[in-house]
Design a protein around this motif. Structure first.
Motif, PDB file in Angstrom:
ATOM      1  N   GLU A 131      44.127  46.566  59.007  1.00  0.00           N
ATOM      2  CA  GLU A 131      44.030  48.110  59.669  1.00  0.00           C
ATOM      3  C   GLU A 131      43.038  48.543  59.379  1.00  0.00           C
ATOM      4  O   GLU A 131      42.559  49.437  60.061  1.00  0.00           O
ATOM      5  N   TYR A 132      42.524  48.444  58.018  1.00  0.00           N
ATOM      6  CA  TYR A 132      41.230  49.109  57.675  1.00  0.00           C
ATOM      7  C   TYR A 132      40.071  48.550  57.582  1.00  0.00           C
ATOM      8  O   TYR A 132      39.185  48.941  57.455  1.00  0.00           O
ATOM      9  N   TYR A 133      40.116  47.379  57.065  1.00  0.00           N
ATOM     10  CA  TYR A 133      38.998  46.331  56.674  1.00  0.00           C
ATOM     11  C   TYR A 133      39.253  45.134  57.783  1.00  0.00           C
ATOM     12  O   TYR A 133      40.074  44.468  57.948  1.00  0.00           O
ATOM     13  N   GLN A 134      38.089  44.739  58.126  1.00  0.00           N
ATOM     14  CA  GLN A 134      37.992  43.624  59.155  1.00  0.00           C
ATOM     15  C   GLN A 134      36.608  42.848  58.580  1.00  0.00           C
ATOM     16  O   GLN A 134      35.358  43.500  58.537  1.00  0.00           O
ATOM     17  N   PHE A 135      36.727  41.433  58.448  1.00  0.00           N
ATOM     18  CA  PHE A 135      35.569  40.728  58.093  1.00  0.00           C
ATOM     19  C   PHE A 135      35.790  39.272  58.809  1.00  0.00           C
ATOM     20  O   PHE A 135      36.934  38.787  58.734  1.00  0.00           O
ATOM     21  N   ARG A 136      34.789  39.137  59.497  1.00  0.00           N
ATOM     22  CA  ARG A 136      34.890  37.833  60.266  1.00  0.00           C
ATOM     23  C   ARG A 136      35.028  36.563  59.154  1.00  0.00           C
ATOM     24  O   ARG A 136      35.525  35.692  59.513  1.00  0.00           O
ATOM     25  N   GLN A 137      34.230  36.510  58.310  1.00  0.00           N
ATOM     26  CA  GLN A 137      34.134  35.567  57.195  1.00  0.00           C
ATOM     27  C   GLN A 137      34.168  36.051  55.886  1.00  0.00           C
ATOM     28  O   GLN A 137      33.115  36.878  55.436  1.00  0.00           O
ATOM     29  N   VAL A 138      34.757  35.712  54.932  1.00  0.00           N
ATOM     30  CA  VAL A 138      35.044  36.226  53.388  1.00  0.00           C
ATOM     31  C   VAL A 138      34.673  35.094  52.779  1.00  0.00           C
ATOM     32  O   VAL A 138      35.313  34.160  52.507  1.00  0.00           O
ATOM     33  N   SER A 139      33.573  35.182  51.752  1.00  0.00           N
ATOM     34  CA  SER A 139      33.494  33.949  50.630  1.00  0.00           C
ATOM     35  C   SER A 139      32.679  34.387  49.782  1.00  0.00           C
ATOM     36  O   SER A 139      31.417  34.394  49.816  1.00  0.00           O
ATOM     37  N   ILE A 140      33.320  35.106  48.755  1.00  0.00           N
ATOM     38  CA  ILE A 140      32.361  35.589  47.388  1.00  0.00           C
ATOM     39  C   ILE A 140      32.019  34.571  46.623  1.00  0.00           C
ATOM     40  O   ILE A 140      32.368  33.519  46.305  1.00  0.00           O
ATOM     41  N   TRP A 141      30.627  34.847  46.029  1.00  0.00           N
ATOM     42  CA  TRP A 141      30.162  34.018  45.043  1.00  0.00           C
ATOM     43  C   TRP A 141      29.705  35.024  43.876  1.00  0.00           C
ATOM     44  O   TRP A 141      29.002  35.993  44.385  1.00  0.00           O
ATOM     45  N   PRO A 142      29.849  34.572  42.638  1.00  0.00           N
ATOM     46  CA  PRO A 142      30.644  33.731  42.204  1.00  0.00           C
ATOM     47  C   PRO A 142      32.077  34.122  42.359  1.00  0.00           C
ATOM     48  O   PRO A 142      32.458  35.272  42.578  1.00  0.00           O
ATOM     49  N   LYS A 143      32.921  33.056  41.950  1.00  0.00           N
ATOM     50  CA  LYS A 143      34.448  33.319  41.736  1.00  0.00           C
ATOM     51  C   LYS A 143      34.542  33.858  40.462  1.00  0.00           C
ATOM     52  O   LYS A 143      33.684  33.565  39.545  1.00  0.00           O
ATOM     53  N   PRO A 144      35.667  34.674  39.944  1.00  0.00           N
ATOM     54  CA  PRO A 144      35.914  35.044  38.713  1.00  0.00           C
ATOM     55  C   PRO A 144      36.008  33.796  37.698  1.00  0.00           C
ATOM     56  O   PRO A 144      36.371  32.715  38.129  1.00  0.00           O
ATOM     57  N   LEU A 145      35.626  33.822  36.545  1.00  0.00           N
ATOM     58  CA  LEU A 145      35.904  32.874  35.369  1.00  0.00           C
ATOM     59  C   LEU A 145      37.331  32.936  35.315  1.00  0.00           C
ATOM     60  O   LEU A 145      37.974  31.907  35.057  1.00  0.00           O
ATOM     61  N   GLN A 146      38.189  34.235  34.972  1.00  0.00           N
ATOM     62  CA  GLN A 146      39.503  34.006  34.670  1.00  0.00           C
ATOM     63  C   GLN A 146      40.307  33.488  35.801  1.00  0.00           C
ATOM     64  O   GLN A 146      40.076  33.991  36.947  1.00  0.00           O
ATOM     65  N   GLN A 147      41.448  32.673  35.713  1.00  0.00           N
ATOM     66  CA  GLN A 147      42.116  32.262  36.882  1.00  0.00           C
ATOM     67  C   GLN A 147      43.661  32.465  36.653  1.00  0.00           C
ATOM     68  O   GLN A 147      43.906  32.600  35.599  1.00  0.00           O
ATOM     69  N   PRO A 148      44.289  32.736  37.765  1.00  0.00           N
ATOM     70  CA  PRO A 148      43.625  32.884  38.948  1.00  0.00           C
ATOM     71  C   PRO A 148      42.714  33.930  39.334  1.00  0.00           C
ATOM     72  O   PRO A 148      42.000  33.943  40.053  1.00  0.00           O
ATOM     73  N   HIS A 149      42.837  35.158  38.574  1.00  0.00           N
ATOM     74  CA  HIS A 149      41.975  35.935  38.754  1.00  0.00           C
ATOM     75  C   HIS A 149      41.976  37.104  37.590  1.00  0.00           C
ATOM     76  O   HIS A 149      42.906  37.124  36.705  1.00  0.00           O
ATOM     77  N   PRO A 150      41.052  37.990  37.432  1.00  0.00           N
ATOM     78  CA  PRO A 150      40.978  38.907  36.465  1.00  0.00           C
ATOM     79  C   PRO A 150      42.457  39.718  36.132  1.00  0.00           C
ATOM     80  O   PRO A 150      42.855  40.014  37.192  1.00  0.00           O
ATOM     81  N   PRO A 151      42.747  40.149  35.338  1.00  0.00           N
ATOM     82  CA  PRO A 151      43.911  40.956  35.057  1.00  0.00           C
ATOM     83  C   PRO A 151      43.435  42.465  35.900  1.00  0.00           C
ATOM     84  O   PRO A 151      42.256  42.749  35.811  1.00  0.00           O
ATOM     85  N   ILE A 152      44.522  42.987  36.547  1.00  0.00           N
ATOM     86  CA  ILE A 152      44.198  44.138  37.270  1.00  0.00           C
ATOM     87  C   ILE A 152      44.988  45.383  36.499  1.00  0.00           C
ATOM     88  O   ILE A 152      46.136  45.256  36.095  1.00  0.00           O
ATOM     89  N   VAL A 153      44.305  46.422  36.721  1.00  0.00           N
ATOM     90  CA  VAL A 153      44.920  47.830  36.255  1.00  0.00           C
ATOM     91  C   VAL A 153      44.840  48.678  37.582  1.00  0.00           C
ATOM     92  O   VAL A 153      43.667  48.979  37.976  1.00  0.00           O
ATOM     93  N   VAL A 154      46.029  49.371  37.832  1.00  0.00           N
ATOM     94  CA  VAL A 154      45.617  50.346  38.489  1.00  0.00           C
ATOM     95  C   VAL A 154      46.544  51.686  38.237  1.00  0.00           C
ATOM     96  O   VAL A 154      47.229  51.770  37.153  1.00  0.00           O
ATOM     97  N   SER A 155      46.128  52.769  38.770  1.00  0.00           N
ATOM     98  CA  SER A 155      46.534  54.020  38.147  1.00  0.00           C
ATOM     99  C   SER A 155      47.876  54.277  38.853  1.00  0.00           C
ATOM    100  O   SER A 155      48.259  53.642  39.838  1.00  0.00           O
TER     101      SER A 155
END
Length: 164
Positions: A77-101
């Protein structure tokens, strides 16, 4: 605590920069993905009523960017991307721990639902903070995981002085 996603920080840029920090730190990043406050939305001409939807979409996009091995498109709804492929990928798998307010019941439940740590700042209302922590724990349990004390970050004002 982290990037304010729904205002001026493009999620793909945050995903890539955080992944780089995770790699550079040897896998020690804890990714703060914040929603922000109404003033920030008004400053950037974004309706504050969109904050939740923007936050949820941005977090989902970042997690997918970190975890999806192949390039993908995103038509939200708010973000549109034709192609997403970031580099590098995070070292931590599956991803870094997240903190949200998580200073409201809704945001605390959201943190629990996505497996994130909660960060809460309540300057004087400890009862409200306790209610948020309870909502967070209940949501986490409903979503199949059990938070530890390390998953609850509480910011309070403290004054250290020679006398009272």
């Amino acid at each position: 605590m982290g990037a304010t996603l729904p205002t001026t920080n493009p999620p793909i840029r945050v995903a890539e920069e955080y992944a780089m920090i995770d790699c550079m730190s040897g896998g020690r990043l804890i990714a703060g993905l914040m929603r922000g406050i109404p003033h920030e939305y008004l400053a950037y001409n974004i309706p504050p009523s969109e904050s939740w939807a923007r936050q949820r979409e941005a977090v989902a996009l970042i997690v997918k960017a970190w975890t999806e091995p192949e390039p993908f498109g995103w038509e939200g709804e708010y973000y549109q991307f034709r192609q997403v492929s970031i580099w590098p990928k995070p070292l931590q798998q599956p991803h870094p721990p997240i903190v949200v307010s998580a200073s409201t019941l809704e945001s605390a439940r959201y943190a629990g639902s996505i497996g994130a740590s909660m960060g809460i700042v309540r300057y004087a209302d400890l009862a409200a903070a306790k209610a948020c922590i309870t909502a967070y724990r209940e949501s986490a349990l409903e979503h199949g995981w059990s938070p530890t004390p390390e998953n609850v970050l509480l910011g309070v004002n403290v004054c250290i002085a020679d006398s009272d």
